[in-house]
Each structure stands twice: as C-alpha cells, then as structure tokens.
Design a protein around this motif. Structure first.
Motif, PDB file in Angstrom:
ATOM      1  N   TYR A  80       0.863  -1.177   0.000  1.00 18.83           N
ATOM      2  CA  TYR A  80       0.000   0.000   0.000  1.00 18.83           C
ATOM      3  C   TYR A  80       0.902   1.229   0.000  1.00 18.83           C
ATOM      4  O   TYR A  80       1.763   1.383   0.875  1.00 18.83           O
ATOM      5  N   LEU A  81       0.733   2.105  -0.979  1.00 19.51           N
ATOM      6  CA  LEU A  81       1.630   3.241  -1.162  1.00 19.51           C
ATOM      7  C   LEU A  81       0.900   4.545  -0.846  1.00 19.51           C
ATOM      8  O   LEU A  81      -0.168   4.824  -1.398  1.00 19.51           O
ATOM      9  N   VAL A  82       1.506   5.332   0.024  1.00 14.59           N
ATOM     10  CA  VAL A  82       0.934   6.610   0.449  1.00 14.59           C
ATOM     11  C   VAL A  82       1.916   7.724   0.086  1.00 14.59           C
ATOM     12  O   VAL A  82       3.103   7.638   0.388  1.00 14.59           O
ATOM     13  N   ALA A  83       1.408   8.760  -0.562  1.00 13.93           N
ATOM     14  CA  ALA A  83       2.202   9.932  -0.914  1.00 13.93           C
ATOM     15  C   ALA A  83       1.784  11.105  -0.036  1.00 13.93           C
ATOM     16  O   ALA A  83       0.648  11.168   0.449  1.00 13.93           O
ATOM     17  N   LEU A  84       2.714  12.045   0.171  1.00 12.49           N
ATOM     18  CA  LEU A  84       2.461  13.228   0.984  1.00 12.49           C
ATOM     19  C   LEU A  84       2.696  14.481   0.158  1.00 12.49           C
ATOM     20  O   LEU A  84       3.664  14.553  -0.605  1.00 12.49           O
ATOM     21  N   ALA A  85       1.827  15.467   0.312  1.00 13.55           N
ATOM     22  CA  ALA A  85       2.006  16.745  -0.377  1.00 13.55           C
ATOM     23  C   ALA A  85       1.432  17.858   0.480  1.00 13.55           C
ATOM     24  O   ALA A  85       0.321  17.742   1.000  1.00 13.55           O
ATOM     25  N   TYR A  86       2.204  18.931   0.635  1.00  9.15           N
ATOM     26  CA  TYR A  86       1.704  20.118   1.324  1.00  9.15           C
ATOM     27  C   TYR A  86       0.899  20.977   0.343  1.00  9.15           C
ATOM     28  O   TYR A  86       1.206  21.020  -0.847  1.00  9.15           O
ATOM     29  N   PHE A  87      -0.100  21.682   0.880  1.00  7.57           N
ATOM     30  CA  PHE A  87      -0.923  22.518   0.007  1.00  7.57           C
ATOM     31  C   PHE A  87      -1.377  23.765   0.744  1.00  7.57           C
ATOM     32  O   PHE A  87      -1.395  23.822   1.983  1.00  7.57           O
ATOM     33  N   ALA A  88      -1.756  24.765  -0.012  1.00 12.78           N
ATOM     34  CA  ALA A  88      -2.445  25.946   0.503  1.00 12.78           C
ATOM     35  C   ALA A  88      -3.338  26.472  -0.603  1.00 12.78           C
ATOM     36  O   ALA A  88      -2.882  26.653  -1.734  1.00 12.78           O
ATOM     37  N   LEU A  89      -4.593  26.683  -0.292  1.00  8.81           N
ATOM     38  CA  LEU A  89      -5.535  27.235  -1.265  1.00  8.81           C
ATOM     39  C   LEU A  89      -6.035  28.617  -0.854  1.00  8.81           C
ATOM     40  O   LEU A  89      -6.779  29.240  -1.593  1.00  8.81           O
ATOM     41  N   GLY A  90      -5.617  29.070   0.311  1.00 16.55           N
ATOM     42  CA  GLY A  90      -5.968  30.399   0.768  1.00 16.55           C
ATOM     43  C   GLY A  90      -4.739  31.293   0.758  1.00 16.55           C
ATOM     44  O   GLY A  90      -4.342  31.821  -0.279  1.00 16.55           O
ATOM     45  N   ASP A  91      -4.105  31.416   1.911  1.00 18.56           N
ATOM     46  CA  ASP A  91      -2.921  32.265   2.064  1.00 18.56           C
ATOM     47  C   ASP A  91      -1.678  31.462   1.680  1.00 18.56           C
ATOM     48  O   ASP A  91      -1.035  30.834   2.522  1.00 18.56           O
ATOM     49  N   GLU A  92      -1.327  31.477   0.398  1.00 19.04           N
ATOM     50  CA  GLU A  92      -0.208  30.667  -0.077  1.00 19.04           C
ATOM     51  C   GLU A  92       1.119  31.128   0.501  1.00 19.04           C
ATOM     52  O   GLU A  92       1.985  30.304   0.816  1.00 19.04           O
ATOM     53  N   THR A 127      -0.770  17.986  -8.829  1.00 18.95           N
ATOM     54  CA  THR A 127      -0.113  17.075  -7.888  1.00 18.95           C
ATOM     55  C   THR A 127      -0.869  15.752  -7.805  1.00 18.95           C
ATOM     56  O   THR A 127      -0.270  14.666  -7.821  1.00 18.95           O
ATOM     57  N   ILE A 128      -2.182  15.834  -7.727  1.00 21.91           N
ATOM     58  CA  ILE A 128      -2.996  14.615  -7.679  1.00 21.91           C
ATOM     59  C   ILE A 128      -2.798  13.789  -8.940  1.00 21.91           C
ATOM     60  O   ILE A 128      -2.606  12.562  -8.883  1.00 21.91           O
ATOM     61  N   LYS A 129      -2.816  14.445 -10.073  1.00 26.48           N
ATOM     62  CA  LYS A 129      -2.637  13.734 -11.346  1.00 26.48           C
ATOM     63  C   LYS A 129      -1.278  13.064 -11.413  1.00 26.48           C
ATOM     64  O   LYS A 129      -1.149  11.920 -11.871  1.00 26.48           O
ATOM     65  N   GLY A 149       0.776   5.527  -9.532  1.00 26.48           N
ATOM     66  CA  GLY A 149       0.085   4.350  -9.021  1.00 26.48           C
ATOM     67  C   GLY A 149      -0.011   4.281  -7.512  1.00 26.48           C
ATOM     68  O   GLY A 149      -0.148   3.186  -6.953  1.00 26.48           O
ATOM     69  N   VAL A 150       0.039   5.436  -6.834  1.00 26.08           N
ATOM     70  CA  VAL A 150      -0.095   5.398  -5.380  1.00 26.08           C
ATOM     71  C   VAL A 150      -1.549   5.112  -5.001  1.00 26.08           C
ATOM     72  O   VAL A 150      -2.477   5.375  -5.763  1.00 26.08           O
ATOM     73  N   ASP A 151      -1.725   4.560  -3.817  1.00 33.05           N
ATOM     74  CA  ASP A 151      -3.062   4.205  -3.350  1.00 33.05           C
ATOM     75  C   ASP A 151      -3.757   5.368  -2.652  1.00 33.05           C
ATOM     76  O   ASP A 151      -4.989   5.457  -2.680  1.00 33.05           O
ATOM     77  N   GLU A 152      -2.980   6.232  -2.011  1.00 32.94           N
ATOM     78  CA  GLU A 152      -3.578   7.325  -1.260  1.00 32.94           C
ATOM     79  C   GLU A 152      -2.611   8.502  -1.234  1.00 32.94           C
ATOM     80  O   GLU A 152      -1.405   8.319  -1.029  1.00 32.94           O
ATOM     81  N   LEU A 153      -3.139   9.684  -1.461  1.00 28.40           N
ATOM     82  CA  LEU A 153      -2.363  10.922  -1.361  1.00 28.40           C
ATOM     83  C   LEU A 153      -2.862  11.696  -0.153  1.00 28.40           C
ATOM     84  O   LEU A 153      -4.049  11.999  -0.045  1.00 28.40           O
ATOM     85  N   MET A 154      -1.946  12.008   0.761  1.00 26.22           N
ATOM     86  CA  MET A 154      -2.283  12.774   1.950  1.00 26.22           C
ATOM     87  C   MET A 154      -1.947  14.237   1.702  1.00 26.22           C
ATOM     88  O   MET A 154      -0.772  14.592   1.530  1.00 26.22           O
ATOM     89  N   LEU A 155      -2.963  15.080   1.647  1.00 26.92           N
ATOM     90  CA  LEU A 155      -2.776  16.514   1.468  1.00 26.92           C
ATOM     91  C   LEU A 155      -2.611  17.158   2.839  1.00 26.92           C
ATOM     92  O   LEU A 155      -3.565  17.251   3.615  1.00 26.92           O
ATOM     93  N   HIS A 156      -1.396  17.589   3.146  1.00 29.81           N
ATOM     94  CA  HIS A 156      -1.130  18.171   4.460  1.00 29.81           C
ATOM     95  C   HIS A 156      -1.300  19.683   4.413  1.00 29.81           C
ATOM     96  O   HIS A 156      -0.719  20.356   3.560  1.00 29.81           O
ATOM     97  N   PRO A 157      -2.088  20.220   5.335  1.00 32.48           N
ATOM     98  CA  PRO A 157      -2.313  21.667   5.349  1.00 32.48           C
ATOM     99  C   PRO A 157      -1.079  22.413   5.859  1.00 32.48           C
ATOM    100  O   PRO A 157      -0.270  21.865   6.619  1.00 32.48           O
TER     101      PRO A 157
END
Length: 280
Positions: A200-212, A248-250, A256-264
C-alpha cells in the motif's frame, strides 16, 4: 487530508473541528505529522482527538518518529487510539531525522534503525497481551489486535521492513518525480520477499488554497533544521492554488499510489472545504 497538528502555534481546538469537517467532506483518511521539539500538538494526541471527533474516516500517522518513544509506552498509546476509534488506525513509522526530538534520556539519535527493529518486536508482543519486562500485568486489554504498519525512509532497511512486517510504504514529502524511485524500491522489496499482491503506497504533499505565502513560510519554518536549501526546496514544492493541487494529484495517480495525503500549511478551517471542492 492531513491534520494541522504541526502548523506552528496551531490552535489545538482546531484539530477535532478539522477532523469532523474532513469526514463530512468525504476524505478517506486523516494524517498526523510527528515532531516533539516544535510548537504543535503531539501526533498521538491529534490522532486520539480525531478518533473521538469522527466515526468512519481512517487515521494514519505520516510519520511518527518512532525511536524517540519508549516502545512499551508507544505500543499502549497506539493500541488505545486504535481501540477507541473502532480499529481505524494505521501506524506510519519513521526513524526521526531531527536530533532535538530525542528528548527521552537513553533514547538518542544514534542506532535508530536497530532500535526500530527491536521496537517493532516489542509493539507486537505488547499487542499480543504478553507481559512487558518489569511489569506484573499486560499493558493492553485482552483481544487487542495488532495495528497495521506503514514505513517511511529512504534506506534499504526501510524497504526491507515494508516487505517483512508492513502493509506498505509512505513516501517523503517531495516532488512526485523525486519520490517515484522510492515507490519502485518498495514494490521491488515486496516482490523479492515473496509477498502476495502489492504494498500500500501513500504519498504526501503540502498545500495551501488560501494564504499561499503564509503556507510556504510555515513549510519553510517546519523544515528549517534541514538548512536553508532544504527548507526552501520543501516550501517550493508546496501545491499552491487549485491548479497546482490538481496537477499534484494527477502526478501521483500516474505513479500508481493508493492514497495521497494533502497536508495543510495553515490551520484555517476553510482549508478543508477548499480542497474538497477541488478534488472530491
């Protein structure tokens, strides 16, 4: 959806509210970040708060710096969180890369790989109900199940742990192209060990959609111990804005990851609703 437990000076009461909003929005899991020497909320506390505030969403530590903990204590903490959540916890384990997180006497930043292997044996022993050395009783109630394990790290020993005792692998928070070889190594170790299926493969990515800008500044601050170049690289890799999050999701879907964790990167509760509108 990651929890904001390691955003600098996070409002602690934002954690359960964030968890409830994430479940209501339809995210698959909630992830914590683990660090002690930082003005945030302990990952075990954040996961316990999320467990109490939700009913169905998965809970994942991404990653918990394992060798900073006395192993019997952590095994009991983890078993309790898993139990009160109704079996929703997956434990993501790492070695810990910051020397100032090692605050327990006798548990320093050296020999962490060997210690982690020993700790895993201790966790499983505790979860089986065996009496820990020096104790008169088991540490957990009878019938306690083992908690599923994921592992992070880039050393070969990390991939070997995935294949030997893990459910899968958590990649580092870096650009997808840089993480792709690590996922390949996890798959390779799994096949070499003769395991059925795939990890099971999990990826991590930081994001901001407000105050970048504030989001990037917070990522830089969190990774400051890596030095200016490393901190700038992590901040630059943050997905800022809806188009960047979609890209990033694409990219991770293509790996082929199973889950992407979007970290605030901020603890603004709107940062749950905004990505939900973008990706769900």
């Amino acid at each position: 959806m990651g929890l904001p437990n390691q955003v600098r000076d996070v409002r602690p009461d934002a954690v359960p509210a964030w968890a409830r909003a994430s479940e209501e929005a339809g995210f698959s899991s909630l992830g914590s970040l683990g660090r002690i020497a930082y003005p945030g909320v302990m990952d075990t506390v954040a996961l316990a708060a999320a467990a109490g505030a939700t009913r169905e969403i998965g809970l994942v530590s991404t990653l918990l710096p394992t060798p900073v903990w006395p192993p019997v204590l952590l095994a009991k903490e983890v078993a309790g969180i898993d139990a009160v959540s109704g079996g929703r916890l997956t434990l993501g384990l790492g070695l810990g890369g910051r020397a100032d997180d090692f605050v327990v006497d006798g548990l320093g930043p050296r020999g962490t790989g060997k210690r982690l292997d020993q700790d895993i044996d201790t966790y499983r022993s505790v979860w089986r109900g065996e009496v820990p050395p020096g104790c008169e009783n088991p540490a957990v109630p009878g019938g306690t199940p083992e908690v599923s394990l994921l592992f992070g790290g880039m050393a070969q020993a990390s991939f070997d742990r995935v294949a030997r005792v893990g459910r899968g692998y958590i990649g580092p928070s870096a650009a997808p192209a840089l993480v792709a070889p690590a996922f390949d190594r996890a798959r390779g170790a799994w096949r070499a060990a003769g395991r059925e299926g795939t990890p099971y493969l999990v990826a991590l990515a930081y994001f901001a959609l407000g105050d970048e800008d504030r989001g990037r500044a917070n990522v830089y601050d969190y990774y400051r111990p890596a030095g200016p170049d490393g901190a700038r690289a992590r901040a630059a890799e943050m997905s800022g804005g809806a188009d960047a999050v979609r890209a990033t999701i694409k990219a991770y879907e293509a790996l082929g990851v199973d889950e992407l964790m979007l970290h605030p990167t901020v603890d603004d509760l709107d940062e749950v609703a905004r990505p939900a509108d973008v990706v769900l």
